[in-house]
Write an enzyme that holds these catalytic residues in place. Sequence first.
Site, PDB file in Angstrom:
ATOM      1  N   PRO A  50       0.784  -1.230   0.000  1.00 57.47           N
ATOM      2  CA  PRO A  50       0.000   0.000   0.000  1.00 57.47           C
ATOM      3  C   PRO A  50       0.822   1.288   0.000  1.00 57.47           C
ATOM      4  CG  PRO A  50      -0.077  -1.077   2.144  1.00 57.47           C
ATOM      5  CD  PRO A  50       0.556  -2.049   1.198  1.00 57.47           C
ATOM      6  N   ASN A  51       0.311   2.240  -0.753  1.00 58.60           N
ATOM      7  CA  ASN A  51       0.849   3.602  -0.859  1.00 58.60           C
ATOM      8  C   ASN A  51       2.147   3.708  -1.674  1.00 58.60           C
ATOM      9  OD1 ASN A  51      -1.237   4.841   0.779  1.00 58.60           O
ATOM     10  ND2 ASN A  51      -0.305   3.757   2.488  1.00 58.60           N
ATOM     11  N   ARG A  61      13.394   4.564  12.300  1.00 59.35           N
ATOM     12  CA  ARG A  61      12.179   5.381  12.258  1.00 59.35           C
ATOM     13  C   ARG A  61      11.323   5.141  13.502  1.00 59.35           C
ATOM     14  NH1 ARG A  61       9.442   4.786   6.634  1.00 59.35           N
ATOM     15  NH2 ARG A  61       8.342   6.612   7.437  1.00 59.35           N
ATOM     16  N   ALA A  93       3.275  -0.849   4.789  1.00 58.71           N
ATOM     17  CA  ALA A  93       2.752  -0.856   6.167  1.00 58.71           C
ATOM     18  C   ALA A  93       2.302  -2.240   6.625  1.00 58.71           C
ATOM     19  CB  ALA A  93       1.614   0.146   6.285  1.00 58.71           C
ATOM     20  N   TYR A  99      11.405   8.688   1.252  1.00 57.58           N
ATOM     21  CA  TYR A  99      11.387   7.628   0.234  1.00 57.58           C
ATOM     22  C   TYR A  99      12.087   8.005  -1.078  1.00 57.58           C
ATOM     23  CZ  TYR A  99       7.951   5.664   3.438  1.00 57.58           C
ATOM     24  OH  TYR A  99       7.332   5.160   4.555  1.00 57.58           O
ATOM     25  N   ASN A 126       8.122  -5.692  -0.959  1.00 56.80           N
ATOM     26  CA  ASN A 126       8.015  -4.497  -0.118  1.00 56.80           C
ATOM     27  C   ASN A 126       6.559  -4.442   0.316  1.00 56.80           C
ATOM     28  OD1 ASN A 126       7.951  -2.104   1.218  1.00 56.80           O
ATOM     29  ND2 ASN A 126       9.007  -0.912  -0.369  1.00 56.80           N
ATOM     30  N   HIS A 165      12.801  -2.707   1.925  1.00 58.98           N
ATOM     31  CA  HIS A 165      12.214  -1.391   2.228  1.00 58.98           C
ATOM     32  C   HIS A 165      13.128  -0.320   1.652  1.00 58.98           C
ATOM     33  CE1 HIS A 165       9.337  -3.232   4.896  1.00 58.98           C
ATOM     34  NE2 HIS A 165      10.335  -3.961   5.368  1.00 58.98           N
ATOM     35  N   ARG A 198       5.121  11.123  -2.367  1.00 57.73           N
ATOM     36  CA  ARG A 198       4.852  10.823  -0.968  1.00 57.73           C
ATOM     37  C   ARG A 198       6.132  10.930  -0.129  1.00 57.73           C
ATOM     38  NH1 ARG A 198       4.723   4.690   1.058  1.00 57.73           N
ATOM     39  NH2 ARG A 198       4.067   5.091   3.192  1.00 57.73           N
ATOM     40  N   ASP A 237       1.749 -15.825   6.849  1.00 57.57           N
ATOM     41  CA  ASP A 237       1.249 -17.184   6.610  1.00 57.57           C
ATOM     42  C   ASP A 237       1.311 -17.538   5.123  1.00 57.57           C
ATOM     43  OD1 ASP A 237       0.777 -17.447   9.301  1.00 57.57           O
ATOM     44  OD2 ASP A 237      -1.405 -17.242   9.173  1.00 57.57           O
ATOM     45  N   GLU A 281      12.623  -9.646   1.906  1.00 57.63           N
ATOM     46  CA  GLU A 281      11.890  -8.462   2.374  1.00 57.63           C
ATOM     47  C   GLU A 281      12.713  -7.220   2.053  1.00 57.63           C
ATOM     48  OE1 GLU A 281      11.203  -8.430   6.619  1.00 57.63           O
ATOM     49  OE2 GLU A 281      10.576  -6.323   6.587  1.00 57.63           O
TER      50      GLU A 281
HETATM   51  C1  DQA Z   1       8.328   1.070   3.636  1.00 54.34           C
HETATM   52  C2  DQA Z   1       8.442   1.238   5.150  1.00 54.34           C
HETATM   53  C3  DQA Z   1       7.092   1.032   5.824  1.00 54.34           C
HETATM   54  O1  DQA Z   1       7.206   1.218   7.228  1.00 54.34           O
HETATM   55  C4  DQA Z   1       6.075   2.031   5.294  1.00 54.34           C
HETATM   56  O2  DQA Z   1       4.808   1.786   5.852  1.00 54.34           O
HETATM   57  C5  DQA Z   1       6.040   2.088   3.820  1.00 54.34           C
HETATM   58  C6  DQA Z   1       7.269   1.969   3.045  1.00 54.34           C
HETATM   59  C7  DQA Z   1       9.668   1.387   2.916  1.00 54.34           C
HETATM   60  O3  DQA Z   1       9.830   0.957   1.780  1.00 54.34           O
HETATM   61  O4  DQA Z   1      10.526   2.074   3.475  1.00 54.34           O
HETATM   62  O5  DQA Z   1       4.974   2.328   3.231  1.00 54.34           O
HETATM   63  O6  DQA Z   1       8.029  -0.277   3.363  1.00 54.34           O
END
Ligand code: DQA
Length: 162
Positions: free
Chosen positions: A9-10, A106, A76, A22, A73, A99, A17, A86, A97
């Site tokens: 998301p986002n 943070r 949130a 980011y 990624n 980010h 953003r 799961d 994983e």
């Molecule tokens: C994120 C880090 C997460 O905490 C955050 O909610 C994001 C982006 C990152 O790529 O740094 O939306 O995954």
Amino acid sequence: MKILFLNGPNLNLLGQREAEVYGRSTLADIEAKVRSRAQTLHVEVEFRQTNLEGELVDWIQQAKTKSDVIVLNAAAYTHTSIALRDAIVAAGVPTIEIHLSNIHAREEFRHKSLIAPVCRGQILGFGANSYILALEAYISVNAHQVSSAFQELTMNFSISLP
Ligand code: DQA
């Protein structure tokens, strides 16, 4: 080899953003960089984004028969989703994983990742380059495994020779 990049998301808002956290690259810019690096490494990539947790779960499940590795990624959902954790276990596809930001530097609620214990590894804090590093990390891990398996095979073969 097929590598599935999943974005939560986002992340569709990257570039507009919180650019100070980011960076200024859009998700399309990042995808273009990943595709160009993947081409030189001769790997196939698929790149997707959704704001829906269930859709990520569906895609992770489907990866079981379609992808060799997932780069995730989860945004949130990293910090909240037992369903994603799961799904990663159920699919059994090695998952990295990633980010853009260093989640440990943070807010405290971002320090915990529910998916980290079931992922192969974590890459974070390198902005858009986290995506490229994940691609290269998996390829080198995989190449190392292939060459160790080959070494073991040739060792067994020479042991079994009279
Ligand atoms: C994120 C880090 C997460 O905490 C955050 O909610 C994001 C982006 C990152 O790529 O740094 O939306 O995954």
